[in-house]
Design a protein around this motif. Structure first.
Motif, PDB file in Angstrom:
ATOM      1  N   ILE A 135       0.841  -1.198   0.000  1.00  0.00           N
ATOM      2  CA  ILE A 135       0.000   0.000   0.000  1.00  0.00           C
ATOM      3  C   ILE A 135       0.875   1.246   0.000  1.00  0.00           C
ATOM      4  O   ILE A 135       0.672   2.169  -0.790  1.00  0.00           O
ATOM      5  CB  ILE A 135      -0.943  -0.011   1.225  1.00  0.00           C
ATOM      6  CG1 ILE A 135      -1.872  -1.232   1.151  1.00  0.00           C
ATOM      7  CG2 ILE A 135      -1.752   1.275   1.305  1.00  0.00           C
ATOM      8  CD1 ILE A 135      -2.788  -1.380   2.345  1.00  0.00           C
ATOM      9  N   ALA A 136       1.884   1.246   0.889  1.00  0.00           N
ATOM     10  CA  ALA A 136       2.775   2.417   0.987  1.00  0.00           C
ATOM     11  C   ALA A 136       3.518   2.649  -0.326  1.00  0.00           C
ATOM     12  O   ALA A 136       3.628   3.786  -0.795  1.00  0.00           O
ATOM     13  CB  ALA A 136       3.751   2.223   2.142  1.00  0.00           C
ATOM     14  N   VAL A 137       4.000   1.571  -0.924  1.00  0.00           N
ATOM     15  CA  VAL A 137       4.730   1.697  -2.200  1.00  0.00           C
ATOM     16  C   VAL A 137       3.817   2.268  -3.279  1.00  0.00           C
ATOM     17  O   VAL A 137       4.185   3.202  -4.007  1.00  0.00           O
ATOM     18  CB  VAL A 137       5.292   0.332  -2.648  1.00  0.00           C
ATOM     19  CG1 VAL A 137       5.743   0.392  -4.099  1.00  0.00           C
ATOM     20  CG2 VAL A 137       6.447  -0.088  -1.760  1.00  0.00           C
ATOM     21  N   PHE A 138       2.616   1.724  -3.380  1.00  0.00           N
ATOM     22  CA  PHE A 138       1.707   2.191  -4.429  1.00  0.00           C
ATOM     23  C   PHE A 138       1.322   3.649  -4.218  1.00  0.00           C
ATOM     24  O   PHE A 138       1.164   4.406  -5.177  1.00  0.00           O
ATOM     25  CB  PHE A 138       0.456   1.307  -4.489  1.00  0.00           C
ATOM     26  CG  PHE A 138       0.723  -0.055  -5.060  1.00  0.00           C
ATOM     27  CD1 PHE A 138       1.675  -0.222  -6.055  1.00  0.00           C
ATOM     28  CD2 PHE A 138       0.044  -1.168  -4.623  1.00  0.00           C
ATOM     29  CE1 PHE A 138       1.948  -1.470  -6.589  1.00  0.00           C
ATOM     30  CE2 PHE A 138       0.296  -2.425  -5.146  1.00  0.00           C
ATOM     31  CZ  PHE A 138       1.251  -2.575  -6.128  1.00  0.00           C
ATOM     32  N   LEU A 139       1.166   4.053  -2.953  1.00  0.00           N
ATOM     33  CA  LEU A 139       0.837   5.455  -2.688  1.00  0.00           C
ATOM     34  C   LEU A 139       2.000   6.371  -3.083  1.00  0.00           C
ATOM     35  O   LEU A 139       1.793   7.460  -3.614  1.00  0.00           O
ATOM     36  CB  LEU A 139       0.472   5.646  -1.208  1.00  0.00           C
ATOM     37  CG  LEU A 139      -0.877   5.034  -0.794  1.00  0.00           C
ATOM     38  CD1 LEU A 139      -1.073   5.123   0.712  1.00  0.00           C
ATOM     39  CD2 LEU A 139      -2.034   5.714  -1.524  1.00  0.00           C
ATOM     40  N   CYS A 140       3.229   5.910  -2.848  1.00  0.00           N
ATOM     41  CA  CYS A 140       4.401   6.705  -3.262  1.00  0.00           C
ATOM     42  C   CYS A 140       4.471   6.804  -4.784  1.00  0.00           C
ATOM     43  O   CYS A 140       4.754   7.867  -5.336  1.00  0.00           O
ATOM     44  CB  CYS A 140       5.687   6.092  -2.728  1.00  0.00           C
ATOM     45  SG  CYS A 140       5.884   6.270  -0.954  1.00  0.00           S
ATOM     46  N   LEU A 141       4.217   5.682  -5.460  1.00  0.00           N
ATOM     47  CA  LEU A 141       4.205   5.701  -6.930  1.00  0.00           C
ATOM     48  C   LEU A 141       3.115   6.641  -7.417  1.00  0.00           C
ATOM     49  O   LEU A 141       3.298   7.418  -8.351  1.00  0.00           O
ATOM     50  CB  LEU A 141       3.964   4.293  -7.486  1.00  0.00           C
ATOM     51  CG  LEU A 141       5.053   3.260  -7.250  1.00  0.00           C
ATOM     52  CD1 LEU A 141       4.605   1.887  -7.736  1.00  0.00           C
ATOM     53  CD2 LEU A 141       6.329   3.668  -7.955  1.00  0.00           C
ATOM     54  N   LEU A 142       1.968   6.581  -6.742  1.00  0.00           N
ATOM     55  CA  LEU A 142       0.833   7.430  -7.105  1.00  0.00           C
ATOM     56  C   LEU A 142       1.207   8.908  -6.969  1.00  0.00           C
ATOM     57  O   LEU A 142       0.885   9.726  -7.839  1.00  0.00           O
ATOM     58  CB  LEU A 142      -0.359   7.087  -6.217  1.00  0.00           C
ATOM     59  CG  LEU A 142      -1.672   7.805  -6.505  1.00  0.00           C
ATOM     60  CD1 LEU A 142      -2.186   7.420  -7.878  1.00  0.00           C
ATOM     61  CD2 LEU A 142      -2.709   7.448  -5.447  1.00  0.00           C
TER      62      LEU A 142
END
Lengths: 242, 102
Positions: free
Chosen positions: A179-186
């Motif tokens: 979740i954290a990774v995807f939010l950073c990518l987002l």
């Protein structure tokens, strides 16, 4: 390098070296990212060889995170496998736009050579190539590409080997890592308040479909379609107002 | 060591498929520009797709419980200010704490 206003072109070797040097700061950011992906892949049950082949052949960070997450959740068999390929395609669709802006640089290059060079086009590669402007050479391109490629391959494989040593990743809140990774990518895709409507539409559609069929990947398709539709309306409106 | 060299054939098939579609998105840009003109709507839709996919991926999990939603909001706040690895580590630390508290 210029004498009397005449520019002496740099040798291919110098161009290659310039590409290597220019992407070193990017490598410093990509290596921990690759390592993290590798450790998540190990949690999803991928071997170092599986991960190495994915990095070598797909070579697209964000989509690899998405693929590993889906493999972890739904496995690799049958329609789940097709869904992973579909998700990789959706995440990488932006390459179409990036490649389009590079078209003038590739115009004179034979098709096979351009096809090979474009295999290495990542977000970072694209940004550096664009910044190089009309002086972009294939040697410079491959200086950047070779460095990024080797760093990505090495860091993702090393991450998988190291990740396999961690016994129970979920005990440490590591299930939240995705979740954290995807939010950073987002966050990297944020282009101002105008990004919000497509994202909210995607969230709403995804949540609705997920409530109806949890576990599948249909909510991703629904979110992508809803977000794309809202963005299309925005684009049309912007063009009309301009 | 042998385990790390194990090849899962169904994963390999996905890798090959993913590699092919990804390469097509890479060579497709210059190819498309030389042939068709994308309108502003199609352009905007393409541009928004990766973000929309990521939102759709995280939304159900991030909103599954209050602790995770709060930690997700925290990550969003810091994501553009600190390096990614730091943001991820801080987010994981926050979720561990919040899950214990809430």
């Amino acid at each position: 390098m210029s004498t009397d206003g005449i520019t002496i072109p740099a040798s291919p070797r110098q161009e290659f070296a310039a590409g290597v040097v220019h992407c070193l700061p990017i490598v410093a950011g990509a290596v921990p990212f690759g390592f993290l992906l590798g450790s998540l892949a190990a949690k999803a049950g991928l071997s170092a060889l599986d991960m190495g082949l994915m990095s070598a052949l797909v070579f697209a960070g964000s989509s690899q995170f998405v693929a590993v997450e889906l493999l972890d959740k739904n496995g690799s068999g049958g329609s789940a496998g097709l869904a992973v390929i579909g998700a990789i395609l959706l995440v990488n669709l932006r390459h179409l736009l990036m490649g389009a802006t590079l078209e003038p640089r590739f115009r004179g290059i034979p098709r096979a050579r351009a096809g090979l060079a474009l295999f290495f086009m990542t977000d970072e590669q694209w940004a550096l190539a664009l910044r190089r402007g009309p002086e972009l050479t294939l040697a410079y391109w491959y200086g950047v590409a070779a460095t990024l490629y080797l760093a990505w391959l090495a860091s993702t494989v090393a991450g998988t080997l190291a990740g396999a040593l961690i016994a129970d990743p979920t005990a440490w809140g590591l299930d939240f890592t995705f979740i954290a990774v995807f939010l950073c990518l987002l966050a990297g895709f944020w282009r101002g308040v105008g990004s919000l409507p497509p994202w909210l539409a995607s969230a709403a559609a995804a949540l609705a479909v997920h409530a109806l069929s949890p576990g599948g990947t249909w909510h991703i398709i629904a979110g992508a379609l809803a977000g794309g539709a809202v963005a299309a309306i925005q684009g049309k409106r912007r063009a009309r107002d301009a | 060591m042998l385990e790390s060299l194990h090849l899962d054939w169904s994963v390999f098939a996905i890798v090959l498929g993913g590699a092919l579609v990804t390469w097509m998105t890479r060579i497709g840009g210059p190819w498309l520009v030389a042939r068709v003109r994308l309108g502003p709507a199609a352009n905007a839709a393409l541009e928004a797709t990766p973000g929309a996919v990521l939102v759709a991926l995280v939304a159900p999990a991030a909103l599954s419980r209050p602790s995770d939603a709060l930690a997700a909001a925290f990550v969003c706040l810091i994501a553009r200010r600190v390096p990614m690895v730091v943001a991820v580590a801080a987010g994981v630390a926050a979720v561990v704490l919040l899950r214990r508290l809430l």
